[in-house]
Each structure stands twice: as structure tokens, then as C-alpha cells.
Design a protein around this motif. Structure first.
Motif: not given
Length: 325
Positions: A28-57
Motif C-alpha cells: 500500500d505504501f508503494r502504491y501511494l508512491g512511498g520510496r523510503g523507510e519512514g511513514f507515508l501520510v495522505l490526508t483529504l487535503e495534502a500529501g502523500p508525504a513521507e515522514t518520520g513523525d506521522p502524527a505531525a501531518l
């Protein structure tokens, strides 16, 4: 991921009342374009974005957050998100079923690489080698072919071919053995498995007859794969052929499963499966018979579903091949 797919993902999130998706490295991570080793966050307004702190997004006030089904317990507790956590698969799994042309190309490349290695396997020295030693040689050949990763590799000889799940062991391969070999590799993130049956020097008694039943079941099921046909109907076709041969009680429980970003995903070719096949779905068609303590035969090929019928991404089951070295 195509822009229109992202629009569809957000539409499904709204339908499910999900405010954000939080994924770890996974299909699922790769399907949304994830490439790294952290987390990927997608919201209704922003993203997808990779991060080490998903709670912040994750938006403040989010009530439901979809999380990756492969996420570990410690990762779930570490999210520190004050919201109901639900499986993200409800949003993403249905979307991943139907493949775009570029996805089919990657799956076909993975299948071609695995099949090419199985062709090379016929030239290797099998007599006196162990299952584990030959598995290591095949793994090396598959990686040398350009595959990014070997996701599974099976070498089973003699009585071990009767085991549906067998890891290569120190068993020595001898003349007169049946031999099952299958490879699942990854190409550009997409997976494909190919499995073939061999006999070492000469087939065991009655083995050729059993192999021909599996071969017939494969051909019959292949003829049923097309848009609009129930997945359960394809599985039932396999079962009818095997039941009619007298091997029914030794048939594998399912006839195949979907492949894509993961080696085992939807649709399932199972008598209890719900839903129809649709254009763009890709499956590993894998009818099998396992006779306890004697031998088994399993043929695995990758097939794409189209409106007009099956598109075989591999060459299909050959006649039983004899290894002479």
C-alpha cells in the motif's frame, strides 16, 4: 501513482469517513508512491508525504485514520494519534486490483525473468545436489537477471513435492525424483511467480499421469479467465477437472491468487471467493495436486484478465521435462 488514482483514493476515504491514511513500507505504501523507510501520510487535503513523525501531518481533530495492515503493534502504539485506527485496506485494496498498463509491464518483466531462470535450470547439474544448494543457485540467477528481490523460492524433490509449503532442505536430489521449482521475483516493485515441474532422469511411476491432470486443469481454468466471470467459477473449473481424474481429495485448496505490488493479494481463485474478475486484474494461476508421502505437481503462471479473455504473461505449462544431469 496517477493523479486520477489519487482523486479516487480520496473519494473512497470520504465514503469510508477516513480523514487520513498512515502507511509504513508495504505494498500500500508503494502504491501511494512511498520510496523510503519512514511513514507515508495522505490526508483529504495534502500529501502523500513521507515522514518520520506521522502524527505531525495528521489533521487536528481527525476522527478516523486508516493504518497499514502490515504495521507492527509497537508502530501502532508509537503513532500517538488521538483517533480511531481502522485498516487502510478498505480504501486501497479494491483500487490495487485492476492494473494500469505500466503495472502490467512490470509484472510481465518479473514473470519473464523467473521463467528465464527456470529455463536455465534445465542446464544445471541436479544429480547429487541438495535442495538448498540448488535454491541458492537459482536465487543468484534471478538476481543477476535484474530482479530487485527474490520474494520466495521453492525447490522440492521426491516426497517433499507432496508438501504444499516446503522450504529447501539438505535432501539430496536423486535420479527418479519428481521435482517442483518455483520462483517469485520483484521487478520495479511488482511481483510475479512462475512454477514448473520436472523429473530427474526419469519420472516416478504414475507421476506423468498426475502431471497431465494438473496440466489439463490449468488449460481449463485459463479458458475461463475473462472480465465478468466469477473468481469462484475459475476455481470450480480446476476442481472439476481434478475431481474427474480421481485425484480430487488431493487437490490444492485454491487455484490461484492475485499478484501485483504484493505476491499474494486479490482476487482469490477459491470456490468460496466472492466477486467477478475484471479487466486489468492479474493472477497467479496455480492448480496443484499433492499426494501425501509420494509426490505432488504444481504449475504456476501469471495471467492478466482482459475483456476478450486471458492474457498469459508466461509461456504456459510445458510437457513434463526430464532433467538429465
Amino acid at each position: 501513482m496517477l493523479p486520477e488514482d489519487l482523486t479516487r483514493v480520496r473519494a473512497r476515504m470520504r465514503e469510508a469517513g477516513i480523514d487520513a491514511l498512515v502507511l509504513r513500507p508495504s505494498p500500500d505504501f508503494r502504491y501511494l508512491g512511498g520510496r523510503g523507510e519512514g511513514f507515508l501520510v495522505l490526508t483529504l487535503e495534502a500529501g502523500p508525504a513521507e515522514t518520520g513523525d506521522p502524527a505531525a501531518l495528521v489533521p487536528a481533530g481527525a476522527r478516523r485514520v486508516g493504518v497499514d495492515p502490515e504495521m507492527r503493534v509497537r508502530e501502532l502504539f508509537g503513532l500517538m494519534i488521538d483517533a480511531e485506527l481502522v485498516p487502510a485496506a478498505a480504501v486501497l485494496a479494491p483500487m490495487r486490483l485492476r492494473k494500469h498498463p505500466h503495472e502490467l509491464t512490470a509484472i510481465e518483466r518479473a514473470a519473464a525473468a523467473a521463467e528465464a531462470v527456470l529455463e536455465q535450470a534445465r542446464q544445471l547439474d541436479w544429480f547429487g545436489a541438495t535442495e538448498r544448494a540448488m535454491a541458492l543457485r537459482l536465487r543468484r540467477l534471478l538476481l543477476e537477471s535484474g530482479c530487485e528481490e527474490v520474494l520466495s523460492l521453492r525447490v522440492a524433490a521426491g516426497e517433499h513435492t507432496a508438501l504444499a509449503a516446503h522450504s529447501p532442505s539438505e535432501r539430496v536430489i536423486n535420479p527418479g525424483d519428481a521435482l517442483l521449482v518455483s520462483l517469485c521475483g520483484q521487478w520495479d516493485g511488482y511481483c510475479a511467480e512462475v512454477g514448473r515441474v520436472f523429473a530427474v532422469a526419469e519420472p516416478p511411476e504414475d507421476f506423468e499421469a498426475m502431471y497431465s491432470v494438473v496440466q489439463s486443469a490449468h488449460h481449463a481454468a485459463l479458458g475461463r479467465i475473462r472480465h465478468g466471470v466469477a473468481a469462484a467459477e475459475v476455481a470450480a473449473t480446476v476442481r472439476e477437472v481434478i475431481d474427474g481424474s480421481g485425484y480430487g481429495r488431493f487437490a490444492a485448496e485454491h487455484a490461484g491468487r492475485g499478484v501485483g505490488l504484493g505476491p499474494d493479494e486479490g482476487p482469490r481463485l477459491d470456490p468460496r471467493a466472492e466477486g467477478d474478475l475484471e479487466s486489468g486484474m492479474t493472477v497467479c494461476l496455480e492448480p496443484a495436486i499433492y499426494v501425501p508421502d509420494l509426490f505432488g505437481a504444481r504449475i504456476a503462471d501469471v495471467v492478466a484478465c482482459t475483456p476478450s479473455g486471458p492474457l498469459l504473461l508466461t509461456s504456459g505449462p510445458p510437457e513434463l521435462r526430464i532433467l538429465d544431469r
